[in-house]
Design a protein around this motif. Structure first.
Motif, short mmCIF file in Angstrom:
data_model
loop_
_atom_site.label_atom_id
_atom_site.label_comp_id
_atom_site.label_asym_id
_atom_site.label_seq_id
_atom_site.Cartn_x
_atom_site.Cartn_y
_atom_site.Cartn_z
N LYS A 131 21.47 -48.73 -42.19
CA LYS A 131 21.90 -50.11 -42.42
C LYS A 131 20.79 -51.09 -42.04
O LYS A 131 20.56 -52.10 -42.72
N SER A 132 20.09 -50.79 -40.96
CA SER A 132 19.00 -51.64 -40.52
C SER A 132 17.90 -51.72 -41.58
O SER A 132 17.45 -52.80 -41.97
N VAL A 133 17.47 -50.56 -42.07
CA VAL A 133 16.42 -50.51 -43.09
C VAL A 133 16.89 -51.19 -44.38
O VAL A 133 16.15 -51.96 -45.01
N ALA A 134 18.14 -50.93 -44.76
CA ALA A 134 18.67 -51.52 -46.00
C ALA A 134 18.65 -53.04 -45.95
O ALA A 134 18.47 -53.70 -46.98
N SER A 135 18.80 -53.62 -44.75
CA SER A 135 18.81 -55.08 -44.64
C SER A 135 17.44 -55.69 -44.84
O SER A 135 17.31 -56.87 -45.18
N LEU A 146 19.98 -60.82 -42.02
CA LEU A 146 20.85 -61.50 -42.96
C LEU A 146 20.01 -62.01 -44.14
O LEU A 146 18.77 -62.09 -44.05
N PRO A 147 20.64 -62.35 -45.27
CA PRO A 147 19.88 -62.74 -46.47
C PRO A 147 18.97 -63.94 -46.30
O PRO A 147 18.02 -64.12 -47.06
N ASN A 148 19.22 -64.78 -45.29
CA ASN A 148 18.38 -65.97 -45.07
C ASN A 148 17.25 -65.71 -44.08
O ASN A 148 16.58 -66.65 -43.62
N ARG A 149 16.99 -64.45 -43.76
CA ARG A 149 16.05 -64.11 -42.67
C ARG A 149 14.68 -64.77 -42.84
O ARG A 149 14.08 -65.25 -41.86
N ASN A 180 14.14 -60.10 -32.91
CA ASN A 180 14.51 -59.84 -34.30
C ASN A 180 14.32 -61.06 -35.21
O ASN A 180 14.28 -60.91 -36.44
N THR A 181 14.24 -62.24 -34.62
CA THR A 181 14.14 -63.47 -35.43
C THR A 181 12.71 -64.02 -35.47
O THR A 181 12.49 -65.08 -36.05
N LEU A 182 11.77 -63.30 -34.88
CA LEU A 182 10.39 -63.77 -34.82
C LEU A 182 9.55 -63.22 -35.97
O LEU A 182 9.60 -62.03 -36.27
N THR A 183 8.78 -64.10 -36.62
CA THR A 183 7.74 -63.71 -37.57
C THR A 183 6.44 -64.31 -37.07
O THR A 183 6.39 -65.51 -36.78
N GLN A 208 22.27 -71.46 -37.45
CA GLN A 208 23.04 -70.35 -38.03
C GLN A 208 22.20 -69.09 -37.91
O GLN A 208 20.96 -69.15 -37.84
N PRO A 209 22.83 -67.93 -37.86
CA PRO A 209 22.06 -66.70 -37.62
C PRO A 209 21.24 -66.27 -38.83
O PRO A 209 21.63 -66.49 -39.97
N ILE A 210 20.09 -65.67 -38.53
CA ILE A 210 19.27 -65.05 -39.57
C ILE A 210 19.21 -63.53 -39.38
O ILE A 210 18.62 -62.82 -40.19
N ALA A 211 19.82 -63.06 -38.29
CA ALA A 211 19.90 -61.62 -38.01
C ALA A 211 21.11 -61.38 -37.13
O ALA A 211 21.70 -62.32 -36.58
N VAL A 212 21.48 -60.10 -36.98
CA VAL A 212 22.67 -59.74 -36.22
C VAL A 212 22.34 -58.60 -35.25
O VAL A 212 21.70 -57.62 -35.63
N ARG A 213 22.77 -58.77 -34.01
CA ARG A 213 22.65 -57.72 -33.00
C ARG A 213 23.90 -56.86 -33.00
O ARG A 213 25.02 -57.38 -32.94
N GLY A 214 23.71 -55.55 -33.05
CA GLY A 214 24.84 -54.63 -32.96
C GLY A 214 25.14 -54.31 -31.50
O GLY A 214 24.28 -53.79 -30.78
#
Length: 313
Positions: free
Chosen positions: A19-23, A97-100, A173-176, A218-224
């Motif tokens: 799921k992680s890779v697919a995102s 998420l799609p807006n990452r 996870n939100t850093l580029t 708003q979130p750009i990623a999700v923590r499990g």
């Protein structure tokens, strides 16, 4: 459009990895997804191999000795093996998420910007994980900062030195970030730290590079959140918690001696280091060390030491 390498450290993540890779796969700007496998004891390696066969973007790497080296060394290997101009990170039990990467193209048009970060939300995957997380982070459903910030304001905000409350932090996870900025400043994850290496890295990065907030409302990623999240299992201000906090602040203290941040930032880092160092002591040696620390700088009583000192060692 920026070309981005996504680095995913993999250790016992077979349940979540696909799921992680697919995102990360759908993004045009993501040119490669680097799976850095860290000697898992489950079937994560087999899943990594399957994903490399399925998707040309996905590449698999392991440490030279095929051993377990921890998240810091694993991310460092990913940075070393990456071939793109920009680097993003993703934990193997989390997802984008799609807006990452919606703001990267615009923000990185400014050459002074070295990195951009955003907000992350949580998804509870198990009831036990949910209870452990909420017991430590009450009502925190969105990890973000409270206002747009850039440059040294980000560094000062992370240390709680701004006039406004900066926020809860921002997640790796939100850093580029530009790879060239990491290379120029010789920034790597501290491999001595088995936990908190991400916090250590982010604070150093915020001082040595120019960061800017992106999407923070708003979130750009999700923590499990699940049963095996290491960070939520440690009881706050327990001996194990205090020891790990000391290692984090000691790492930052050694770095500050070399890099000379602002005077109040250097003092804050020193006091946090000293407070958690004191919390690891016991008996009369603890009392004597506390009295000496108070004489040297009474501000130590305003640190988290006021909690750690009352905990039974």
């Amino acid at each position: 459009m920026p070309d981005i390498s996504v680095i995913i450290p993999v250790y016992n993540a077979s349940e979540f990895l696909e799921k992680s890779v697919a995102s990360a796969l759908p993004f045009e700007e993501v040119k490669e997804i680097l799976l850095i496998e860290d000697c898992s004891t489950d079937n994560s390696l087999e899943i990594c191999m399957k994903l490399t066969c399925q998707y040309p973007k996905v590449k698999l790497f392991q440490h030279a000795d095929k051993g377990n080296h921890g998240a810091a060394a694993t991310r460092n290997l990913g940075i070393e093996m990456s071939s793109c101009s920009f680097i993003a990170f993703l934990d193997a039990d989390d997802y984008y998420l799609p807006n990452r990467f919606d703001v990267e193209k615009e923000i990185f048009n400014d050459p002074k910007i070295d990195g951009v970060f955003g907000a992350i939300s949580v998804e509870y995957l198990t009831e036990k994980g949910k209870q452990e997380f909420q017991s430590k982070f009450t009502n925190v459903t969105l990890t973000t900062v409270n206002y747009p910030a850039e440059g040294k304001e980000v560094f000062r905000g992370l240390l709680g030195l701004t006039t406004k409350t900066f926020g809860t932090f921002f997640h790796l996870n939100t850093l580029t970030v530009r790879k060239a900025a990491l290379q120029k400043n010789k920034l790597k994850f501290n491999e001595i730290l088995r936990v908190h290496q991400d916090s250590d890295f982010i604070i150093k990065l915020a001082f040595q590079c120019y960061l800017k907030s992106g999407i923070i409302d708003q979130p750009i990623a999700v923590r499990g959140i699940h049963d095996d999240n290491r960070i939520t299992k440690i009881v706050r201000y327990s001996p194990q918690y205090n020891e790990r906090q000391f290692l984090l602040w000691n790492s930052l203290y050694k770095w500050s001696r070399k890099n000379k941040p602002y005077r109040d930032a250097a003092q804050h880092i020193y006091l946090q280091k000293k407070a958690f160092e004191l919390s690891t002591k016991k008996g009369w040696s603890k009392t004597a060390a506390l009295l000496m620390a108070i004489c040297k700088d009474p501000k130590i009583l305003k640190t988290k030491y006021r909690f750690t000192y009352t905990h039974k060692a």
